[in-house]
Design a protein around this motif. Structure first.
Motif, mmCIF file in Angstrom:
data_model
loop_
_atom_site.group_PDB
_atom_site.id
_atom_site.type_symbol
_atom_site.label_atom_id
_atom_site.label_comp_id
_atom_site.label_asym_id
_atom_site.label_seq_id
_atom_site.Cartn_x
_atom_site.Cartn_y
_atom_site.Cartn_z
ATOM 1 N N ALA A 16 0.832 -1.202 0.000
ATOM 2 C CA ALA A 16 0.000 0.000 0.000
ATOM 3 C C ALA A 16 0.862 1.246 0.000
ATOM 4 O O ALA A 16 1.972 1.261 0.533
ATOM 5 N N TRP B 56 -0.391 -3.717 3.788
ATOM 6 C CA TRP B 56 -1.470 -2.767 3.534
ATOM 7 C C TRP B 56 -1.667 -1.808 4.716
ATOM 8 O O TRP B 56 -2.755 -1.297 4.955
ATOM 9 N N ILE C 142 -2.492 3.110 4.525
ATOM 10 C CA ILE C 142 -3.738 3.474 3.857
ATOM 11 C C ILE C 142 -4.463 4.551 4.663
ATOM 12 O O ILE C 142 -4.070 4.911 5.764
#
Length: 322
Positions: A127, A162, A165
Motif C-alpha cells: 500500500a 497494507w 492506507i
C-alpha cells in the motif's frame, strides 16, 4: 366485503408508510455504491469525496476503480460530479482506489489517496499514499509529485503490506500541516508548506482499539482523533482527544456502533451552517453489503466539556439547511 376491507387496509398501510419513505434520507447516495466519506466545506458548499465500490453481488473482495465527488449546499440534495481521479492517474500506482481525503490550502486542493505501489526499483509493492492537486475542488486533479508520498518500505512497525492506507490531512491554525494514516497502527508526519513533501520523521501511535480510517480535526482548541476500531464482530467508531496535534491522545470512548450490513465503517466529520455532521458508510441498499457500501450522514452533538455524544445512525438522516 372482505375484499373491500383488505383493499382499505392495504391503502391505509400505504398512506402510513408513505411519509416514512419520503422522510428517509440515508443512505444519501443511492445511484452508485460509495464508501469512505471525506467531506470538505469550501465556499459555502460541502464537497464529498468518496471511494466507489464496483464489486459484483457475489464478489468476496473489494473492487474500487476510482474516486467520486459529490456536492451539496443544503445537506439534503447531492449532485454527482462523477469520477475525478483514479490510480491510473499516478504512474507509480496499481490496484484499487481506497480511502482518500482532500485538503485545501491557499486556494489549491490536495487530493491524498491510498492505493498500491508497483513493484519497481523504489518499492517492492504494498500500500502507498499519493497526492494530486487542482485549482478547484472539482479538479481536474493531477499527480503533484510524480512519485508516492508514502510507500510500504517507509514504515516498518507492521509486517503486513497494507498498513499505509487511509490518509487524513489536517492544517492547524499556525499553518502547520499534519498527515495521519494507517492500518493496525496510527502514523503521523508533518508536511511542508507545499503539502507534497514530508517535514520530519514519521511518528507512531497505538490508540485504543485502533484499526484504520483516522479523521483528525480541531474544535475550540481541542484536537480530535476519530477512527474505525475493533468492535465485537465488525468495526465501529471510537475517538480520542489531545491538547496537541502530535498527541498524546486520551481515549474518550465509542462514538458510533457498527454499521448495518457492513464489516467496515469510516468516519468523516464537519461543521456546516451551525450544525455538526457525522458521515459514515453502511451496506443497507438493495444488493449492498461489505463490498457494496453506501454513505450516510447523521447529526453529531458535543457536550459542554468537549466530549461527543454517541451518534445515532438513522434512516431519516438530516434535515435540509439553508
Amino acid at each position: 366485503m372482505r375484499l373491500k376491507i383488505k383493499i382499505f387496509t392495504l391503502c391505509g398501510l400505504g398512506l402510513m408508510l408513505a411519509p416514512q419513505l419520503l422522510k428517509a434520507q440515508n443512505p444519501i447516495i443511492t445511484d452508485v455504491f460509495t464508501a469512505d466519506p471525506a467531506p470538505l466545506v469550501y465556499d459555502d458548499t460541502v464537497y464529498l469525496y468518496t471511494s466507489h465500490d464496483t464489486a459484483s453481488v457475489s464478489s468476496t473482495n473489494y473492487e474500487m476503480k476510482d474516486w467520486l465527488v459529490f456536492s451539496s449546499t443544503d445537506m439534503k440534495n447531492w449532485k454527482n460530479h462523477g469520477p475525478k481521479l483514479s490510480p491510473k492517474d499516478f504512474s507509480w500506482a496499481t490496484g484499487d482506489a481506497y480511502a482518500a481525503e482532500v485538503a485545501e490550502r491557499d486556494g489549491k486542493f490536495y487530493f491524498y489517496v491510498s492505493t498500491f505501489h508497483k513493484d519497481d526499483d523504489r518499492s517492492n509493492g504494498g500500500a502507498a499514499i499519493g497526492v494530486a492537486v487542482a485549482d478547484s475542488p472539482l479538479g481536474p486533479f493531477k499527480d503533484a509529485k510524480g512519485e508516492a508520498l508514502i510507500y510500504n518500505e517507509m514504515t516498518t512497525d507492521n509486517p503486513h503490506g497494507w498498513d499505509d492506507i487511509d490518509p487524513s490531512v489536517f492544517v492547524d491554525d499556525d499553518g502547520q500541516a499534519y498527515m495521519y494514516w494507517g492500518n493496525g497502527s496510527l502514523k503521523m508526519v508533518k508536511l511542508k508548506d507545499n503539502m507534497i513533501e514530508l517535514d520530519g520523521e514519521i511518528q507512531y501511535y497505538n490508540p485504543k482499539n485502533f484499526i484504520e480510517g483516522p479523521w483528525v480535526y480541531k474544535r475550540k482548541g481541542l484536537y480530535y482523533l476519530v477512527y474505525a476500531s475493533k468492535g465485537e464482530e465488525r468495526e465501529r467508531v471510537e475517538y480520542a482527544t489531545s491538547d496537541s496535534p502530535e498527541g498524546p491522545w486520551e481515549y474518550r470512548g465509542i462514538l458510533a456502533d457498527s454499521a448495518p450490513n457492513s464489516f467496515t465503517i469510516h468516519p468523516g466529520i464537519i461543521e456546516y451552517k451551525g450544525k455538526d455532521y457525522f458521515f459514515y458508510h453502511n451496506g443497507v441498499l438493495p444488493t449492498g453489503g461489505s463490498y457494496r457500501r453506501s454513505i450516510a450522514v447523521d447529526y453529531m452533538y458535543y457536550n459542554e466539556d468537549g466530549t461527543i455524544q454517541k451518534v445515532e445512525q438513522t434512516e431519516e438522516g438530516v434535515e435540509a439547511v439553508e
